[in-house]
Write a protein that holds these residues in place. Sequence first.
Motif, PDB file in Angstrom:
ATOM      1  N   MET A   1     -10.920  24.782  12.274  1.00 52.34           N
ATOM      2  CA  MET A   1     -10.025  24.662  13.421  1.00 52.34           C
ATOM      3  C   MET A   1     -10.526  23.532  14.305  1.00 52.34           C
ATOM      4  N   SER A   2      -9.894  22.388  14.226  1.00 53.93           N
ATOM      5  CA  SER A   2     -10.417  21.243  14.970  1.00 53.93           C
ATOM      6  C   SER A   2     -10.117  21.333  16.460  1.00 53.93           C
ATOM      7  N   SER A   3      -8.875  21.692  16.807  1.00 56.27           N
ATOM      8  CA  SER A   3      -8.598  21.796  18.235  1.00 56.27           C
ATOM      9  C   SER A   3      -8.543  23.261  18.637  1.00 56.27           C
ATOM     10  N   LYS A   4      -9.134  23.544  19.781  1.00 56.61           N
ATOM     11  CA  LYS A   4      -9.225  24.929  20.243  1.00 56.61           C
ATOM     12  C   LYS A   4      -7.917  25.316  20.902  1.00 56.61           C
ATOM     13  N   LYS A   5      -7.290  26.350  20.390  1.00 57.77           N
ATOM     14  CA  LYS A   5      -5.963  26.733  20.896  1.00 57.77           C
ATOM     15  C   LYS A   5      -6.038  27.792  21.988  1.00 57.77           C
ATOM     16  N   TRP A   6      -7.167  28.471  22.082  1.00 58.95           N
ATOM     17  CA  TRP A   6      -7.289  29.576  23.040  1.00 58.95           C
ATOM     18  C   TRP A   6      -8.467  29.381  23.977  1.00 58.95           C
ATOM     19  N   PHE A   7      -8.249  29.713  25.240  1.00 64.33           N
ATOM     20  CA  PHE A   7      -9.320  29.777  26.235  1.00 64.33           C
ATOM     21  C   PHE A   7      -9.477  31.262  26.536  1.00 64.33           C
ATOM     22  N   ILE A   8     -10.678  31.795  26.320  1.00 65.59           N
ATOM     23  CA  ILE A   8     -10.868  33.247  26.427  1.00 65.59           C
ATOM     24  C   ILE A   8     -11.713  33.605  27.644  1.00 65.59           C
ATOM     25  N   VAL A   9     -11.146  34.478  28.471  1.00 68.90           N
ATOM     26  CA  VAL A   9     -11.804  34.928  29.706  1.00 68.90           C
ATOM     27  C   VAL A   9     -12.175  36.392  29.539  1.00 68.90           C
ATOM     28  N   GLY A  10     -13.435  36.726  29.813  1.00 68.40           N
ATOM     29  CA  GLY A  10     -13.879  38.121  29.753  1.00 68.40           C
ATOM     30  C   GLY A  10     -14.143  38.650  31.143  1.00 68.40           C
ATOM     31  N   ILE A  11     -13.574  39.804  31.459  1.00 70.32           N
ATOM     32  CA  ILE A  11     -13.777  40.424  32.774  1.00 70.32           C
ATOM     33  C   ILE A  11     -14.334  41.827  32.564  1.00 70.32           C
ATOM     34  N   SER A  12     -15.536  42.041  33.077  1.00 67.22           N
ATOM     35  CA  SER A  12     -16.179  43.336  32.901  1.00 67.22           C
ATOM     36  C   SER A  12     -16.783  43.786  34.227  1.00 67.22           C
ATOM     37  N   GLY A  13     -17.459  44.928  34.198  1.00 66.81           N
ATOM     38  CA  GLY A  13     -18.092  45.412  35.417  1.00 66.81           C
ATOM     39  C   GLY A  13     -17.962  46.905  35.587  1.00 66.81           C
ATOM     40  N   ALA A  14     -18.288  47.357  36.772  1.00 69.37           N
ATOM     41  CA  ALA A  14     -18.316  48.790  37.076  1.00 69.37           C
ATOM     42  C   ALA A  14     -16.940  49.422  36.929  1.00 69.37           C
ATOM     43  N   THR A  15     -16.933  50.715  36.674  1.00 71.28           N
ATOM     44  CA  THR A  15     -15.690  51.466  36.682  1.00 71.28           C
ATOM     45  C   THR A  15     -15.039  51.335  38.059  1.00 71.28           C
ATOM     46  N   CYS A  16     -13.739  51.241  38.091  1.00 70.56           N
ATOM     47  CA  CYS A  16     -12.975  51.160  39.352  1.00 70.56           C
ATOM     48  C   CYS A  16     -13.286  49.910  40.180  1.00 70.56           C
ATOM     49  N   SER A  17     -13.770  48.845  39.522  1.00 70.08           N
ATOM     50  CA  SER A  17     -14.107  47.622  40.272  1.00 70.08           C
ATOM     51  C   SER A  17     -12.926  46.658  40.365  1.00 70.08           C
ATOM     52  N   GLY A  18     -11.784  47.046  39.806  1.00 66.56           N
ATOM     53  CA  GLY A  18     -10.591  46.205  39.930  1.00 66.56           C
ATOM     54  C   GLY A  18     -10.336  45.291  38.745  1.00 66.56           C
ATOM     55  N   LYS A  19     -10.993  45.554  37.620  1.00 67.33           N
ATOM     56  CA  LYS A  19     -10.879  44.678  36.436  1.00 67.33           C
ATOM     57  C   LYS A  19      -9.442  44.591  35.905  1.00 67.33           C
ATOM     58  N   THR A  20      -8.817  45.753  35.766  1.00 69.97           N
ATOM     59  CA  THR A  20      -7.477  45.780  35.169  1.00 69.97           C
ATOM     60  C   THR A  20      -6.454  45.133  36.087  1.00 69.97           C
ATOM     61  N   THR A  21      -6.528  45.448  37.378  1.00 69.86           N
ATOM     62  CA  THR A  21      -5.618  44.835  38.360  1.00 69.86           C
ATOM     63  C   THR A  21      -5.770  43.324  38.330  1.00 69.86           C
ATOM     64  N   LEU A  22      -7.022  42.876  38.314  1.00 66.35           N
ATOM     65  CA  LEU A  22      -7.328  41.444  38.288  1.00 66.35           C
ATOM     66  C   LEU A  22      -6.795  40.794  37.011  1.00 66.35           C
ATOM     67  N   SER A  23      -7.034  41.426  35.873  1.00 68.78           N
ATOM     68  CA  SER A  23      -6.579  40.879  34.585  1.00 68.78           C
ATOM     69  C   SER A  23      -5.062  40.756  34.557  1.00 68.78           C
ATOM     70  N   ASN A  24      -4.387  41.801  35.032  1.00 66.55           N
ATOM     71  CA  ASN A  24      -2.924  41.778  35.024  1.00 66.55           C
ATOM     72  C   ASN A  24      -2.365  40.719  35.970  1.00 66.55           C
ATOM     73  N   GLN A  25      -3.046  40.540  37.106  1.00 67.61           N
ATOM     74  CA  GLN A  25      -2.606  39.525  38.073  1.00 67.61           C
ATOM     75  C   GLN A  25      -2.807  38.115  37.498  1.00 67.61           C
TER      76      GLN A  25
END
Length: 195
Positions: free
Chosen positions: A1-25
């Motif tokens: 794969m010569s050109s990168k088609k995806w930029f991947i962001v990982g969001i982790s952390g404590a339970t109830c820290s707002g990860k899902t809300t942030l990801s969806n936003q």
Amino acid sequence: MSSKKWFIVGISGATCSGKTTLSNQLQKELKNSVVIHQDNYFLPQDDPRHVKINELNHFNWELITSMDMDKMYSDILQLIESSPSKESSSETIENILILDGFLLFKCEVISNLCDRKYFITLTKEECWERRKGRVYEPPDVPGYFEKVTWPEYVKHRDELIKDNDFCNTTTFIDGSKSKEEIFQMIFTEIKKLLS
């Protein structure tokens, strides 16, 4: 794969820290973006691989083994490998994949795919304030947060902090900041990296 088609962001952390809300936003604001939530990969309650905490008569849902991480990894690979590749000689990124989960970086193969990593921390008090109002399936039993959720988070966070390579490639964020402030900071950084 010569050109990168995806930029991947990982969001982790404590339970109830707002990860899902942030990801969806982020997904709403970033064009051509997709979210995969680690929470969708919990094993069914009757799976024999669950670890039972006898004194609470409850499973430990805070362990990476309580999730089907092979399935999550294969879903990610399927997504990033199946996207149609346009004929293009330039190194253009056409899609953004946002991964979110409280133990996302515990899975090394998934952690290694991430171009940017964010880990949201919370104090015990703040975490409990948010967690006690949440309804889980199955519901938390009395004592679960004190005996399991919080100690498992601290253990996981401390393991990550000891890993210099991980710390050098990860932005730690104070989860007591407003959701809007955290969103703006990450959104601005991603836009800048992709411009």
